[in-house]
Design a protein around this motif. Structure first.
Motif, short mmCIF file in Angstrom:
data_model
loop_
_atom_site.label_atom_id
_atom_site.label_comp_id
_atom_site.label_asym_id
_atom_site.label_seq_id
_atom_site.Cartn_x
_atom_site.Cartn_y
_atom_site.Cartn_z
N ASN A 1 0.83 -1.21 0.00
CA ASN A 1 0.00 0.00 0.00
C ASN A 1 0.86 1.26 0.00
N PHE A 2 1.93 1.25 0.78
CA PHE A 2 2.81 2.42 0.83
C PHE A 2 3.37 2.73 -0.56
N LEU A 3 3.76 1.70 -1.28
CA LEU A 3 4.33 1.90 -2.61
C LEU A 3 3.27 2.35 -3.60
N ARG A 4 2.11 1.77 -3.54
CA ARG A 4 1.02 2.15 -4.46
C ARG A 4 0.54 3.56 -4.21
N ASP A 5 0.48 3.97 -2.93
CA ASP A 5 -0.17 5.22 -2.55
C ASP A 5 0.80 6.35 -2.26
N VAL A 6 2.06 6.23 -2.69
CA VAL A 6 3.06 7.22 -2.30
C VAL A 6 2.66 8.63 -2.73
N GLY A 7 2.05 8.79 -3.89
CA GLY A 7 1.63 10.11 -4.35
C GLY A 7 0.52 10.68 -3.51
N GLU A 8 -0.50 9.86 -3.22
CA GLU A 8 -1.63 10.32 -2.41
C GLU A 8 -1.17 10.64 -0.98
N ASP B 1 0.49 13.97 -0.84
CA ASP B 1 -0.49 15.06 -0.83
C ASP B 1 -1.01 15.32 0.58
N ARG B 2 -0.98 14.30 1.43
CA ARG B 2 -1.40 14.45 2.84
C ARG B 2 -0.21 14.83 3.73
N ASP B 3 0.93 15.13 3.08
CA ASP B 3 2.17 15.50 3.77
C ASP B 3 2.75 14.34 4.56
N ALA C 1 11.85 16.73 -0.96
CA ALA C 1 11.77 17.74 -2.02
C ALA C 1 11.78 17.07 -3.39
N HIS C 2 12.58 16.04 -3.53
CA HIS C 2 12.65 15.30 -4.80
C HIS C 2 11.30 14.65 -5.11
N LEU C 3 10.69 14.04 -4.10
CA LEU C 3 9.38 13.42 -4.30
C LEU C 3 8.34 14.45 -4.72
N LYS C 4 8.34 15.59 -4.05
CA LYS C 4 7.36 16.63 -4.37
C LYS C 4 7.58 17.16 -5.79
N ASP D 1 1.88 9.92 -10.21
CA ASP D 1 0.88 10.68 -10.97
C ASP D 1 -0.39 9.89 -11.24
N HIS D 2 -0.42 8.60 -10.86
CA HIS D 2 -1.67 7.85 -10.97
C HIS D 2 -1.60 6.63 -10.07
N ARG D 3 -2.76 6.08 -9.76
CA ARG D 3 -2.86 4.94 -8.86
C ARG D 3 -2.92 3.66 -9.69
#
Length: 312
Positions: free
Chosen positions: A185-192, A195-197, A214-217, A285-287
């Motif tokens: 789940n952590f790997l799948r949802d890293v973008g989401e 967004d929740r910081d 910063a790189h991730l953002k 950029d996508h799930r």
């Protein structure tokens, strides 16, 4: 109530009307939010399913309190709501029943299957960490959170599934499977999560490949997964697969009627890792999801094995 739900509750011996309502609510939560998990539960016997739905319903209920759903609540209000949930659960355990729309089913399930109440305290402690901690320096730092948020889920469900060995022998594998699901789940949802910081990928593991917050953002804002990030994610996928390997021996320790369910969830969740790799690690950029055709291809033989196990 659908005929299928009625059959499940009757098989589980859940007869009291308000308690049946609570179990039905948990089933609805599972069906709505846990598609892969819910599909796997269809392979359990009807008598087992309500308990698994109850445990999922509790976890999701607490998760909804913690996560910002646009309801305007402050962190302090979320912490207070989480504390209230914990107090209500403790009261339910003490009294042996609850009037809460979800906890009523949880309290009943814990009593029926003699589930360790401490697992729920551990889980709520990890949920509270989500209101206090935004990142983890290492896997060692993440371990406490994963223990409460994931490992105890496997341990909660284990008595419902049943074992052909001692429960103690199967427990490390059940905990490892919960950990593997959570890391996936952590790997799948890293973008989401970003967004929740929140960052659940250990910072030192990312830093080894030149990746930081910063790189991730930057990659999230651009909708682009660059070479350093792909390398970091590939490393973490490999590590997660190793956790699945630690969990695998536990499947054979389960009661035969439960093995098809867990084996199917095992394959489908690893399929998320396959999809991450197939997408060239574009998780910012996508799930990624396991296609319905693959879910069915895995699930249908599992249903067949489940039916055969019941008649064995």
């Amino acid at each position: 109530m659908s005929p299928l739900t009625t059959t499940e509750l009757d098989a589980a011996g859940v007869l009291e009307p308000s308690l049946r309502t609570a179990y039905r609510r948990c089933r609805e939560i599972n069906a709505r939010y846990g598609r892969t998990y819910f599909l796997a539960t269809r392979m359990l016997t009807p008598a087992q399913r309500p308990a698994v739905h109850a445990l999922y319903g509790f976890a999701r209920w607490a998760d909804e309190i913690v996560d910002d759903q646009g309801d305007g609540r402050t962190l302090d209000q979320r912490r207070a709501a989480l504390d209230e949930l914990g107090a209500d659960l403790a009261t339910g355990f003490e009294l042996g029943h609850s009037t809460h729309p979800v906890l009523a089913a949880v309290v009943d399930t814990v009593a029926r299957y003699d589930i360790d109440r401490g697992y729920f305290a551990d889980f709520l402690a990890s949920m509270r960490m989500d209101t206090e901690i935004r990142e983890y320096a290492s896997f060692a730092d993440l371990a406490r959170y994963v223990r409460g948020s994931a490992e105890v889920i496997g341990l909660q469900v284990l008595p419902v599934l049943g074992t052909v060995t001692s429960r103690a022998e199967a427990e490390p594998h059940a905990a490892a499977l919960g950990e593997a699901f959570q890391l996936t789940n952590f790997l799948r949802d890293v973008g989401e999560d970003l967004d929740r910081d929140r960052i659940y990928l250990p910072l030192d593991e990312l830093a080894a490949f030149g990746v930081d917050r910063a790189h991730l953002k930057h990659c999230r804002d651009r909708g682009h997964t660059d070479r350093p990030l792909r390398a970091a994610l590939a490393h973490l996928v490999s590590r997660t697969r190793a956790t699945y390997r630690r969990a695998r021996p536990g499947i054979a320790m389960l009661a035969p009627v439960s093995r098809p369910c867990v084996a199917t969830a095992f394959v489908l969740y690893q399929g998320i890792l396959d999809e991450i790799e197939a997408a060239d690690y574009r998780v910012l950029d996508h799930r990624v999801v396991v296609p319905k055709t693959r879910r069915l291809a895995v699930a249908l033989p599992g249903f067949g094995r489940a039916v055969l196990a019941r008649w064995a």
